[in-house]
Write a protein that holds these residues in place. Structure first.
Motif, PDB file in Angstrom:
ATOM      1  N   ARG A   1      -9.596 -19.146 -84.026  1.00 20.94           N
ATOM      2  CA  ARG A   1     -10.069 -17.769 -83.789  1.00 20.94           C
ATOM      3  C   ARG A   1     -11.227 -17.734 -82.806  1.00 20.94           C
ATOM      4  NH1 ARG A   1      -9.590 -17.203 -89.434  1.00 20.94           N
ATOM      5  NH2 ARG A   1     -11.876 -17.270 -89.687  1.00 20.94           N
ATOM      6  N   HIS A   2     -11.979 -18.820 -82.747  1.00 20.07           N
ATOM      7  CA  HIS A   2     -13.133 -18.870 -81.856  1.00 20.07           C
ATOM      8  C   HIS A   2     -12.808 -19.551 -80.531  1.00 20.07           C
ATOM      9  CE1 HIS A   2     -15.154 -17.852 -85.644  1.00 20.07           C
ATOM     10  NE2 HIS A   2     -16.105 -17.355 -84.881  1.00 20.07           N
ATOM     11  N   GLY A   3     -11.528 -19.743 -80.257  1.00 18.89           N
ATOM     12  CA  GLY A   3     -11.117 -20.232 -78.948  1.00 18.89           C
ATOM     13  C   GLY A   3     -11.037 -21.730 -78.801  1.00 18.89           C
ATOM     14  N   TYR A   4     -11.033 -22.473 -79.911  1.00 15.83           N
ATOM     15  CA  TYR A   4     -10.984 -23.938 -79.854  1.00 15.83           C
ATOM     16  C   TYR A   4      -9.552 -24.425 -80.048  1.00 15.83           C
ATOM     17  CZ  TYR A   4     -16.070 -24.081 -79.988  1.00 15.83           C
ATOM     18  OH  TYR A   4     -17.401 -23.927 -79.673  1.00 15.83           O
ATOM     19  N   THR A   5      -9.208 -25.481 -79.317  1.00 15.63           N
ATOM     20  CA  THR A   5      -7.875 -26.057 -79.363  1.00 15.63           C
ATOM     21  C   THR A   5      -7.938 -27.459 -79.961  1.00 15.63           C
ATOM     22  OG1 THR A   5      -7.243 -24.823 -77.378  1.00 15.63           O
ATOM     23  CG2 THR A   5      -5.859 -26.703 -77.989  1.00 15.63           C
ATOM     24  N   ALA A   6      -7.006 -27.759 -80.851  1.00 14.45           N
ATOM     25  CA  ALA A   6      -7.000 -29.055 -81.533  1.00 14.45           C
ATOM     26  C   ALA A   6      -6.662 -30.186 -80.584  1.00 14.45           C
ATOM     27  CB  ALA A   6      -6.013 -29.026 -82.693  1.00 14.45           C
ATOM     28  N   ARG A   7      -7.348 -31.317 -80.785  1.00 15.36           N
ATOM     29  CA  ARG A   7      -7.080 -32.542 -80.027  1.00 15.36           C
ATOM     30  C   ARG A   7      -6.741 -33.665 -81.009  1.00 15.36           C
ATOM     31  NH1 ARG A   7      -9.344 -32.863 -74.751  1.00 15.36           N
ATOM     32  NH2 ARG A   7      -8.805 -30.932 -73.648  1.00 15.36           N
ATOM     33  N   ARG A   8      -7.479 -34.761 -80.917  1.00 19.07           N
ATOM     34  CA  ARG A   8      -7.191 -35.935 -81.740  1.00 19.07           C
ATOM     35  C   ARG A   8      -7.787 -35.761 -83.144  1.00 19.07           C
ATOM     36  NH1 ARG A   8     -11.580 -39.603 -81.922  1.00 19.07           N
ATOM     37  NH2 ARG A   8     -13.371 -38.879 -80.733  1.00 19.07           N
ATOM     38  N   SER A   9      -7.422 -36.660 -84.030  1.00 23.20           N
ATOM     39  CA  SER A   9      -7.929 -36.605 -85.396  1.00 23.20           C
ATOM     40  C   SER A   9      -8.585 -37.924 -85.791  1.00 23.20           C
ATOM     41  CB  SER A   9      -6.805 -36.266 -86.378  1.00 23.20           C
ATOM     42  OG  SER A   9      -5.788 -37.241 -86.334  1.00 23.20           O
ATOM     43  N   ALA A  10      -9.385 -37.858 -86.835  1.00 25.26           N
ATOM     44  CA  ALA A  10     -10.076 -39.041 -87.359  1.00 25.26           C
ATOM     45  C   ALA A  10     -10.159 -38.908 -88.869  1.00 25.26           C
ATOM     46  CB  ALA A  10     -11.467 -39.174 -86.749  1.00 25.26           C
ATOM     47  N   HIS A  11     -10.229 -40.057 -89.533  1.00 29.02           N
ATOM     48  CA  HIS A  11     -10.229 -40.075 -90.994  1.00 29.02           C
ATOM     49  C   HIS A  11     -11.598 -40.478 -91.542  1.00 29.02           C
ATOM     50  CE1 HIS A  11      -5.928 -39.671 -90.787  1.00 29.02           C
ATOM     51  NE2 HIS A  11      -5.757 -40.874 -90.250  1.00 29.02           N
ATOM     52  N   PHE A  12     -11.939 -39.893 -92.685  1.00 25.29           N
ATOM     53  CA  PHE A  12     -13.019 -40.398 -93.515  1.00 25.29           C
ATOM     54  C   PHE A  12     -12.388 -41.282 -94.571  1.00 25.29           C
ATOM     55  CE2 PHE A  12     -14.992 -36.313 -92.155  1.00 25.29           C
ATOM     56  CZ  PHE A  12     -16.148 -36.825 -91.599  1.00 25.29           C
TER      57      PHE A  12
ATOM     58  N   ALA B   1     -19.061 -46.565-100.755  1.00 25.38           N
ATOM     59  CA  ALA B   1     -19.084 -46.941 -99.340  1.00 25.38           C
ATOM     60  C   ALA B   1     -18.175 -45.989 -98.570  1.00 25.38           C
ATOM     61  CB  ALA B   1     -18.613 -48.378 -99.154  1.00 25.38           C
ATOM     62  N   PHE B   2     -18.659 -45.539 -97.427  1.00 28.16           N
ATOM     63  CA  PHE B   2     -17.900 -44.631 -96.584  1.00 28.16           C
ATOM     64  C   PHE B   2     -17.802 -45.206 -95.173  1.00 28.16           C
ATOM     65  CE2 PHE B   2     -19.763 -41.992 -99.879  1.00 28.16           C
ATOM     66  CZ  PHE B   2     -18.699 -41.187-100.272  1.00 28.16           C
ATOM     67  N   THR B   3     -16.753 -44.835 -94.490  1.00 27.43           N
ATOM     68  CA  THR B   3     -16.622 -45.182 -93.087  1.00 27.43           C
ATOM     69  C   THR B   3     -15.701 -44.161 -92.440  1.00 27.43           C
ATOM     70  OG1 THR B   3     -16.215 -47.014 -91.544  1.00 27.43           O
ATOM     71  CG2 THR B   3     -14.612 -46.723 -93.316  1.00 27.43           C
ATOM     72  N   GLY B   4     -15.575 -44.226 -91.131  1.00 26.92           N
ATOM     73  CA  GLY B   4     -14.707 -43.311 -90.413  1.00 26.92           C
ATOM     74  C   GLY B   4     -13.917 -44.053 -89.362  1.00 26.92           C
ATOM     75  N   ASN B   5     -12.691 -43.590 -89.119  1.00 23.93           N
ATOM     76  CA  ASN B   5     -11.834 -44.226 -88.119  1.00 23.93           C
ATOM     77  C   ASN B   5     -11.059 -43.177 -87.345  1.00 23.93           C
ATOM     78  OD1 ASN B   5     -11.133 -46.966 -90.248  1.00 23.93           O
ATOM     79  ND2 ASN B   5     -12.143 -47.126 -88.288  1.00 23.93           N
ATOM     80  N   ASP B   6     -10.991 -43.360 -86.037  1.00 24.37           N
ATOM     81  CA  ASP B   6     -10.081 -42.567 -85.247  1.00 24.37           C
ATOM     82  C   ASP B   6      -8.666 -42.818 -85.774  1.00 24.37           C
ATOM     83  OD1 ASP B   6     -10.033 -41.093 -82.340  1.00 24.37           O
ATOM     84  OD2 ASP B   6      -8.213 -42.255 -82.675  1.00 24.37           O
ATOM     85  N   ALA B   7      -7.857 -41.750 -85.874  1.00 19.43           N
ATOM     86  CA  ALA B   7      -6.521 -41.895 -86.440  1.00 19.43           C
ATOM     87  C   ALA B   7      -5.661 -42.871 -85.647  1.00 19.43           C
ATOM     88  CB  ALA B   7      -5.837 -40.533 -86.511  1.00 19.43           C
ATOM     89  N   GLY B   8      -5.984 -43.070 -84.363  1.00 19.35           N
ATOM     90  CA  GLY B   8      -5.207 -43.986 -83.538  1.00 19.35           C
ATOM     91  C   GLY B   8      -5.743 -45.399 -83.495  1.00 19.35           C
ATOM     92  N   ASN B   9      -6.853 -45.637 -84.193  1.00 18.75           N
ATOM     93  CA  ASN B   9      -7.459 -46.969 -84.181  1.00 18.75           C
ATOM     94  C   ASN B   9      -6.833 -47.822 -85.292  1.00 18.75           C
ATOM     95  OD1 ASN B   9      -9.073 -49.209 -83.922  1.00 18.75           O
ATOM     96  ND2 ASN B   9     -11.002 -48.095 -83.961  1.00 18.75           N
TER      97      ASN B   9
END
Length: 306
Positions: free
Chosen positions: A127-138, A272-280
């Motif tokens: 609604r605010h004009g943003y377009t989806a790109r890549r994703s990442a996981h927690f 413990a937490f971490t994050g990863n790009d969905a394509g990594n």
């Protein structure tokens, strides 16, 4: 019920962190972190943290900046978080509008924003004009009950140290951080070139835990590391895990991360937490090997101004 958006003040730090933890419980947030980040922001970033309040209560936050360390100019980011109990009252919309106006005045032409991969959040972004790109996981690991892989001795010629052992001269860790950051997956490239700024904002950051950060060293040179962050609440997060390109494929990042996780549990950390790009895929595989499970997903959105 009137929503007021204003600049965040030093005395807002605790409430700012409280809202961030409620809205995004997979990332560490503390009053000390907020205060530190505001005080040490690079002037070229034009950072301007904002809050939304209702009847004197802070219900939303905005984290915004110009990516001054990116190779291309005019790239900005805005991440808005509203307390789950206060959504739907207009705080998010007002924070987005005020953030965009500030970044546009500072020369931003492209804005990036992370949005939780849930229908209401994605619809809000669109609604605010943003377009989806890549994703990442927690990803989350229950350190209190996880069966961590057993500790292994480093291979011949490799020794494991902590970041604390580099306190007299952290520059070798800066060099390694710059090497590994350069090829991290992302829409906006990052170049670490300012050692003094790195010292000020990374090495001395209140969340950075030097004792729990593990570093693999070959011939006195750091070649792989797993950076640890802790918040004093029993929560541990991997800030970055990486290997010098010349030493990849030897399992050194996995070795360092395993030692860091074992040290974290011994120090009393329970999550413990971490994050990863969905394509990594390589790092996702490593984290699944440790027992991490995906607990949420974010989608990077982009908007072109003008």
């Amino acid at each position: 019920m009137t929503v007021i958006v204003r600049d965040a003040l030093p005395e807002d730090a605790a409430e700012y962190a409280r809202v961030r933890r409620a809205a995004l419980p997979f990332m560490l947030a503390s009053a000390a972190q907020a205060t530190f980040d505001w005080a040490h922001s690079h002037p070229d970033a034009h950072a301007r943290p904002m809050v939304a309040e209702i009847d004197g209560e802070i219900v939303g936050t905005s984290q915004l900046r110009i990516a001054h360390d990116a190779p291309e100019p005019g790239v900005g980011s805005v991440n808005v978080y509203v307390h789950p109990e206060k959504r739907g009252l207009g705080a998010g919309t007002l924070l987005v509008r005020a953030s965009e106006e500030h970044l546009a005045r500072c020369g931003a032409t492209t804005l990036y924003s992370w949005v939780l991969d849930e229908p209401e959040f994605r619809a809000f972004a669109e609604r605010h004009g943003y377009t989806a790109r890549r994703s990442a996981h927690f990803l989350r690991l229950d350190l209190a009950s996880a069966g961590l892989p057993p500790l292994q001795e480093p291979p011949a010629g490799v020794e494991l140290r902590t970041a604390a052992e580099f306190a007299a001269d952290p520059r070798p860790l800066f060099v390694l951080d710059a090497l590994t950051t350069a090829d991290e997956p992302g829409d906006v490239g990052t170049e670490l070139t300012d050692y003094e700024h790195w010292l000020e904002t990374t090495w001395n950051h209140p969340l950075f835990d030097r004792e729990l950060t593990a570093v693999a060293v070959v011939d006195g040179r750091p070649v792989a590391f797993s950076a640890a962050q802790t918040d004093g609440r029993g929560r541990y997060s991997t800030g970055m895990t990486g290997t010098d390109p010349a030493f990849r494929g030897r399992g050194l990042a996995k070795l360092a991360k395993n030692h860091s996780l074992h040290r974290a549990r011994a120090a009393g950390c329970t999550e413990a937490f971490t994050g990863n790009d969905a394509g990594n895929e390589p790092m996702l595989a490593i984290n699944k090997w440790f027992g991490y499970e995906i607990c949420a997903t974010e989608v990077r959105h982009v908007r072109t101004l003008g």
